[in-house]
Design a protein around this motif. Structure first.
Motif, PDB file in Angstrom:
ATOM      1  N   GLU A 162       7.953   3.833   7.056  1.00  0.00           N
ATOM      2  CA  GLU A 162       7.691   4.531   8.317  1.00  0.00           C
ATOM      3  C   GLU A 162       8.996   4.926   9.003  1.00  0.00           C
ATOM      4  N   ILE A 163       9.993   4.049   8.911  1.00  0.00           N
ATOM      5  CA  ILE A 163      11.269   4.359   9.561  1.00  0.00           C
ATOM      6  C   ILE A 163      11.955   5.533   8.871  1.00  0.00           C
ATOM      7  N   ASP A 164      11.801   5.639   7.536  1.00  0.00           N
ATOM      8  CA  ASP A 164      12.355   6.792   6.816  1.00  0.00           C
ATOM      9  C   ASP A 164      11.783   8.088   7.369  1.00  0.00           C
TER      10      ASP A 164
END
Length: 936
Positions: A403-405
């Motif tokens: 998700e952070i990517d």
């Protein structure tokens, strides 16, 4: 075929995932960023990136903006007549106390330095420069750090970081009492209640130690080691933190006789703390020992079994930092002491399978490094085959975007082409100068590697679990080949057609990762898969479109081997559409993929040149800064691939106006000139006489760039304190473009050379200390020799000794180009070459007989020649023009000479070399009789 220069190394499409999403831009002359981050295919440093990346240091907002550098004293705090509150020359003692007024001014300065206001920051910088003229200022800084416990932690820490900068910049000029006071305060306060202050003091200690003070501070290591025994946690942790930083910065010195090998005491001491009740202490202890694995420190090797036993005991530690360091240790041990791990390999693999799925991504990343390192070991196939059924799904699962990517990559933003690039998005790039290569027959063998795999990447492309998992799958595919497919194909089918785009994207990434290793086994599936991937180029999600570009580039060789209308034409058509995509990441990926397709297809693209040029030229008006640089590469690669077919009035009229417009817009000191000059070099070579209308201003500017750089270099050499060192890449790219002009224009370049001082400049460049400058200089010399020898001949007496001196294979490309230039000069000089034969012959014979000639001498756009093919041709040419001088040495080189040229296809260079060998045999038949009898 003629010898030619290749401005960029072959792009082998090694596995690279950019930012961290898709393959990074393929910038001309440099290759793509390796997915392995700091690892290199050339084997320079194969430690895990986390080992080399450097430690995390505490920082504040002012860490970079406040730089406490020495400057010219103008006015201290207070009036101009006041020397300031710091006694300028009074001796410092261990009971030193600050002047209260001066202390308050320092505190105010530290608080001001944390202000976001630019004007305030400038004032702070000026004050710091003034105060650095007073050595006692450093006493105030250490006093604030260690004694003013009522102050807030950021202010105290900042005081220590400014002091660290002062130590780094001019510690040698500190009066001994000041240095002693600082050192004593550090040791007395290493157990400060604040973890931030302890870390800052640790940084300060290791900075002092790195200034050569480990030898001059004999009590440091014993005191820190004694403090480890303290019952006070803060003291133990602070001492360990400082020791860890010292181990990182001074590992070789700690294992040297200069310090009487303190590691013999330190390693056993560290091992005792592997069982400490505090996870932070356990983590410090492992991290300290880890610093000495790769260098095989003797003290560690003597305790290696105890170390491994203690690691196994910590394998299931509850603390993620401990588990991370355990994984890191096992990865490095796998590389340097695999003999000690083999008896436990099954258990270690099972452990790493678990840790690669660790809920802490940092632990999972360290564990995933294990598969990369194991793939390089001879035992890989034997020990891992039975575990593939577990490992492959784990790696595939790790290749999905987190998700952070997606947040970092703005994965939900589909159209951003109108958003200007920020400067930090554009990484600095460096030009790789041209090298001379030979045409030949042999293909690149399986498993060969592109040594230029370690370059440009995107701003967000930190080494992460996605990239590491994909990298591991790639290297394992090269180990297991088709044996990997039974474990992968069932997964791939579900991934590639999955309704969730994140899963589908990871499937396309998997398909690209296995392209090199599993190509043979994938061939039966490609007629179905390639059309599906081409369809994915139109996916609604930009990240799917971009990864599809990259994966298709990995199969470009197969696509080109099929009938053009089957896959090449549809792929080319869709990639050109994506070059004009509304998303900048897709533009980038498509441009890079198209450059790969150009290299593979070469003249197959000639029927489509008009359409291709229309698209690339249209992109000039569409692209932001970063992708414009990649566009230059695509155009240059097209010119390299289709060659003289580009020399048509219609194509020239399309291509040259936008290139010349950019050329005119850029200033001489603009680094965007690098890719543009490289592009123009290829275009000039391809257009030949078609470049004539543009050649004069281009030629003159290149000469000016060389002249400016040489002048700046001379000023810097004479007055380094007044002038900056020049960026010699400007000179290198200019020399290479001049080479392209000489190669493309041939005799037409003679008038330009006649009206310039290029031969004088070339004489200086050939003696430059930077190998890349000499490399490009010799390439230009060879081209000018062929194009207008009338201007080279008067300089031969000065040039030949320089060429002879550079026949040193330790500098591979320099030696290559010097050798080639000598051969070209031979063919022009004829018998007049006789005075110079002995200057170069012995070195050439030595090179041709070297058993381990470096591989870079062999390469030409992804294929291999014999290691000594160019030296062999030059020896043959020397013999052709001066057989009496060369023939006596025939017996010393005839065998490697024949071996070197057997795979070179027939061309004029090979022809002249063989004529030369025949003439030498006529002069000295005995030189081949004995060798022939022994079985030539």
């Amino acid at each position: 075929m003629r010898i030619r220069r290749v401005p960029s190394p072959p792009r082998m499409a090694r596995f690279h995932i950019p930012a961290p999403a898709l393959p990074s831009p393929r910038l001309r002359g440099r290759g793509w960023r390796s997915w392995r981050g700091p690892r290199t295919w050339a084997g320079v440093d194969r430690r895990p990136p986390s080992v080399r990346r450097g430690r995390s240091r505490p920082a504040t907002a002012a860490t970079t903006s406040v730089g406490a550098q020495p400057g010219t004293h103008t006015e201290p705090l207070g009036s101009s007549a006041d020397p300031g509150p710091y006694p300028r020359s009074s001796p410092c003692t261990m009971d030193w106390q600050p002047d209260e007024q001066g202390l308050q001014q320092v505190l105010q300065l530290l608080k001001d330095s944390q202000s976001p206001n630019t004007a305030t920051q400038r004032i702070v910088q000026d004050k710091l420069k003034q105060l650095n003229q007073f050595p006692d200022f450093n006493n105030y800084l250490i006093f604030v750090l260690t004694r003013l416990k009522s102050e807030d932690e950021p202010t105290r820490s900042l005081s220590g970081l400014i002091l660290k900068n002062n130590v780094k910049a001019h510690y040698q000029s500190f009066p001994p009492p000041v240095a002693d006071f600082i050192k004593q305060e550090c040791l007395n306060n290493i157990g400060d209640a604040s973890s931030l202050i302890r870390a800052t003091i640790g940084i300060l200690i290791t900075t002092i130690a790195s200034k050569g003070e480990l030898q001059m501070w004999p009590e440091l290591l014993p005191q820190l080691c004694n403090l480890l025994n303290s019952e006070d946690y803060n003291t133990c942790e602070g001492a360990f933190g400082a020791l860890q930083k010292i181990c990182e910065d001074s590992s070789e010195l700690l294992d040297s006789d200069a310090l009487n090998r303190p590691l013999n005491i330190m390693i056993p001491k560290f091992l005792q703390f592997f069982k400490h009740c505090s996870p932070k202490i356990r983590s410090h202890a492992i991290a300290c020992v880890n610093q000495f694995i790769m260098d095989r420190a003797q003290a560690l090797m003597d305790n290696i079994d105890t170390f491994i036993e203690h690691l196994f005991a910590l394998a299931v530690d509850d603390d993620p930092e401990v588990r991370k360091n355990v994984c890191r240790a096992l990865v490095m041990l796998l590389e340097v002491r695999i003999d000690r791990l083999i008896p436990h390999m099954h258990s270690i693999i099972q452990y790493m399978l678990q840790r690669t799925q660790d809920h802490d991504e940092n632990v999972a990343l360290e564990a995933c490094e294990f598969w990369l390192t194991l793939a390089e070991q001879p035992i890989c196939k034997e020990v891992l085959a039975s575990h593939l059924v577990q490992l492959i799904p784990i790696l595939v699962n790790g290749m999905k975007y987190s998700e952070i990517d997606i947040i970092l990559l703005k994965g939900d933003v589909e159209e951003d082409e109108a958003v200007p690039d920020s400067e930090q998005d554009i990484k600095p790039r460096f030009h790789k100068s041209r090298t001379v290569t030979l045409p030949h027959e042999a293909e690149r063998p399986d498993g060969s590697e592109d040594a230029e795999d370690d370059d440009d990447d995107d701003a967000l492309s930190d080494w992460n679990l996605r990239k590491c998992s994909a990298a591991a799958l790639d290297v394992l595919a090269n180990v297991f080949r088709e044996e990997l497919l039974p474990h992968l194909l069932p997964l791939l089918k579900g991934l590639l057609f999955h309704p969730e785009w994140v899963v589908k994207e990871s499937g396309i990434l998997v398909l690209g990762a296995i392209a090199e290793g599993c190509m043979q086994g994938m061939v039966p599936y490609l007629p179905e898969l390639i059309p599906h991937l081409i369809q994915c180029l139109s996916d609604k999600k930009a990240l799917v479109r971009s990864i599809a570009c990259w994966t298709l580039s990995r199969y470009a060789h197969w696509v080109v081997s099929q009938p053009p209308d089957m896959h090449l034409k549809p792929l080319m058509t869709e990639l050109l559409k994506r070059i004009l995509d509304g998303n900048k990441r897709v533009q980038e990926a498509a441009c890079s993929a198209f450059a790969t397709l150009e290299e593979e297809a070469c003249t197959e693209l000639v029927p489509y040149l008009s359409y291709i040029l229309d698209t690339l030229v249209f992109a000039f008006g569409k692209y932001q800064h970063k992708n414009l640089l990649i566009l230059y590469d695509a155009i240059g690669t097209l010119a390299d691939s289709v060659g003289h077919h580009l020399n048509q009035p219609e194509y020239i009229q399309k291509l040259m106006p936008p290139l010349i417009q950019k050329w005119n817009e850029l200033k001489d000191e603009d680094k965007d000139l690098f890719p543009l000059l490289e592009c123009l070099s290829s275009v000039a070579t391809a257009l030949q006489s078609g470049f004539l209308p543009y050649c004069e201003p281009v030629y003159q500017r290149c000469v000016t760039l060389v002249q400016k750089t040489l002048a700046q270099a001379m000023m810097y050499t004479q007055h380094p304190e007044q002038y900056e060192a020049p960026d010699k890449d400007f000179m290198i790219v200019a020399l290479d473009l001049l080479s392209g002009l000489a190669e493309g224009l041939g005799g037409h370049v003679e008038q330009l050379v006649a009206r310039s001082n290029i031969m004088t400049l070339l004489f200086q460049c050939m003696q430059d200390s930077m190998p890349e400058v000499r490399q490009s200089s010799f390439a230009l010399l060879g081209d000018l020799t062929k194009a207008c020898f009338i201007h080279v001949k008067p300089c031969i007496a000065e040039f030949m000794p320089i060429l002879g001196t550079n026949l040193n294979p330790e500098f591979i490309s320099v030696c290559n180009n010097a050798t080639w230039a000598i051969g070209e000069i031979c063919m022009q000089m004829g018998a007049e070459m006789q005075p110079y034969v002995q200057m170069v012959l012995n070195n050439l014979v030595e090179i041709i007989n070297r058993p381990n000639t470096p591989k870079t001498l062999l390469e030409n756009t992804g294929r291999l020649t014999s290691p000594s093919a160019i030296p062999a041709i030059t020896i043959g040419r020397l013999g052709y023009v001066c057989p009496q001088e060369v023939a006596p040495m025939l017996q010393q080189f005839i065998r490697p000479w024949c071996t070197s040229l057997r795979n070179i296809r027939d061309n004029e260079e090979k022809d002249s070399a063989f004529r030369g060998i025949c003439m030498m045999i006529g002069v000295n038949p005995g030189g081949v009789v004995q060798v022939g009898a022994a079985g030539l």
